[in-house]
Design a protein around this motif. Sequence first.
Motif, PDB file in Angstrom:
ATOM      1  N   LYS A  81      -2.976   0.500 -59.866  1.00 52.42           N
ATOM      2  CA  LYS A  81      -3.051   1.401 -61.009  1.00 52.42           C
ATOM      3  C   LYS A  81      -3.866   2.487 -61.183  1.00 52.42           C
ATOM      4  CE  LYS A  81       0.688  -0.334 -62.741  1.00 52.42           C
ATOM      5  NZ  LYS A  81       2.031   0.171 -62.733  1.00 52.42           N
ATOM      6  N   VAL A  82      -4.931   2.213 -59.977  1.00 52.19           N
ATOM      7  CA  VAL A  82      -6.074   3.121 -59.970  1.00 52.19           C
ATOM      8  C   VAL A  82      -5.603   4.446 -59.211  1.00 52.19           C
ATOM      9  CG1 VAL A  82      -8.331   3.725 -59.264  1.00 52.19           C
ATOM     10  CG2 VAL A  82      -7.623   1.406 -60.245  1.00 52.19           C
ATOM     11  N   ALA A  83      -5.639   5.730 -59.828  1.00 54.03           N
ATOM     12  CA  ALA A  83      -5.215   6.933 -59.236  1.00 54.03           C
ATOM     13  C   ALA A  83      -6.265   7.799 -58.473  1.00 54.03           C
ATOM     14  CB  ALA A  83      -4.359   7.621 -60.310  1.00 54.03           C
ATOM     15  N   GLU A  84      -7.497   7.566 -59.136  1.00 53.86           N
ATOM     16  CA  GLU A  84      -8.762   8.430 -58.626  1.00 53.86           C
ATOM     17  C   GLU A  84      -9.894   7.592 -58.766  1.00 53.86           C
ATOM     18  OE1 GLU A  84     -10.363  12.186 -57.613  1.00 53.86           O
ATOM     19  OE2 GLU A  84      -8.415  11.793 -57.828  1.00 53.86           O
ATOM     20  N   TYR A  85     -10.644   7.670 -57.844  1.00 58.29           N
ATOM     21  CA  TYR A  85     -12.105   6.805 -57.706  1.00 58.29           C
ATOM     22  C   TYR A  85     -13.080   8.216 -57.891  1.00 58.29           C
ATOM     23  CZ  TYR A  85      -9.518   2.654 -56.077  1.00 58.29           C
ATOM     24  OH  TYR A  85      -8.986   1.609 -56.219  1.00 58.29           O
TER      25      TYR A  85
END
Length: 430
Positions: A81-85
Amino acid sequence: MQLYPTDNSILNSGTAGQEKRLQQLLSYLAAHSPYYHQLFTQHQVQVDQIKTLSDLTRLPTTTKEDLQRRNWDFLCVPMDKVAEYTSTSGTLGGPVTIALTDNDLNRLAYNEYLSFTCADGRAGDVYQLMLTLDRQFMAGIAYYMGLRRMGAGIIRLGPGVPALQWETIKRLQPTAIVAVPSFILKLMQYAKDNGIDINQSSVKKAICIGENIRNTDFSLNILGRKITDSWTIKLYSTYASTEMQTAFTECGQGKGGHHQPELVIAELLDDNDRPVAPGTPGELTITTLGVEGMPLLRYKTGDICQYLTEPCACGRTSMRLSPIMGRKKQMIKFKGTTLYPPALFDLLNERDEILDYVVEVYANEVGLDEVLLHIVPAETTEECDHRIRAYLQARLRVSPHIKYVTIEEIQKMQFPEMMRKAVKFLDRRS
C-alpha cells in the motif's frame, strides 16, 4: 481510507473537530501501529479514555531517536500500500524513511494547497521551484502537488545555477519563486554582476524555505532585510518537516506560520513535557491527523519556538508559530553563553566582509563546547580579519575560533556527497 477532510468543515468545528479526529487516530494506532500498540501496552494507555486535547499530557511522547531506531514499526499499512518512499535529510543522526500511501499523497497536496493559498497564492501565478526535486525529498513533490491543486503554473528547475535561473525567469516570466533565502542572495549578486535589474523582473514574491527570514518578534532578520533592501519582493516564510507531513506558512501579514488544525495537533512543551504559555519558548511537539502510512503521536520535533493565539489580521484564528529559535540538540554552551545556530547565522549574514561560512562546534579536552567558524572573507587582509574578529567579539561577548577558507573549500563542506541541503552547521560533539 479517507482520513483527512476535503472541505472546511473541520476548520469550523474548532477543538471538537480536532478531538474527534484524535480519538480516531488513537484507535487507528492501537490497531495498526506495532510501535504505538506496544507503547500503549507498556504505559497502560486506554485509548478510549483519551477524549480531549488536555488529555494528551497523559500520553507518552515520541522522539526522533524512537523513529530512527524502530523506523518500520511505525508503518501502519502493508508494504504493497506504500505509494512513495521519502526520507529525512539526516541532519541529526541517520535519515528516517517516511512511507506514504495514495491517501497520504493526496493529504500532502491538500496541505500545500492550503499553504500556498495562505501565502497569497492563486491559480494565475507561475512558480519557479529552486529546490531539490528528487533524492526522496518530500518538500519537492509536496510543493509540486500543492501548486497543481491550486491551479498555478510550475517551472521545475531545481537548486543552484543562478545563470540558468535568471535565463528561465527572463524566458518564462514566473511571478513567484520557492527558494532557500541564502540562495536568493546569490541570485541577487549574480544579477548585480551581470547587469540584470531584479526589480524589472516578473518575480514579485518568494516562498522562503529552510532558513529563518524573521526574528522572534516577526521583524525581518538580517537575511530578510538583505533581500528586501534591494529587491522589491514579498517574502513568505514557511516551516515544515518530513515527519509531520504538514507546513506552518505565513500569510501576507508576516506574523507567524499559520497552524492547519485539520492536519496536525501542535503542542509546545517544556523540558518536563508540560505545555508552555503563549510567548514562551517550547519544543514543538506534533500529532499528525489524517496520515495513513506513518502517523505520529506527540512527536517531539526538537525545534524550539513560541506560539501566539490571538486572531491574525488576515482573519484566520488558528495558532501561529514564531520562527524557529533553534534545535534543542544543537544548543551551544560556549564560554558561559548559550547560542543556537540560527542566531550565529544572523550575525554572520550581517557583515559584507563575510561572503560565506560554515559553523562547526566540537568538544574540547574537558568536554566543553568550542566554536570554529569556517569563513570565506571578502578580502584576505589583516584589516578585514580585524573587522571580522572585532565584530564577533562585540556581538557575542566571546571570541570563536576562525579559519579562513576559499569558496571551493566552503562549497565542499556545504554540499557533501548525497546531501540535498546546504550544510551550514557541523556538530562534531560526540
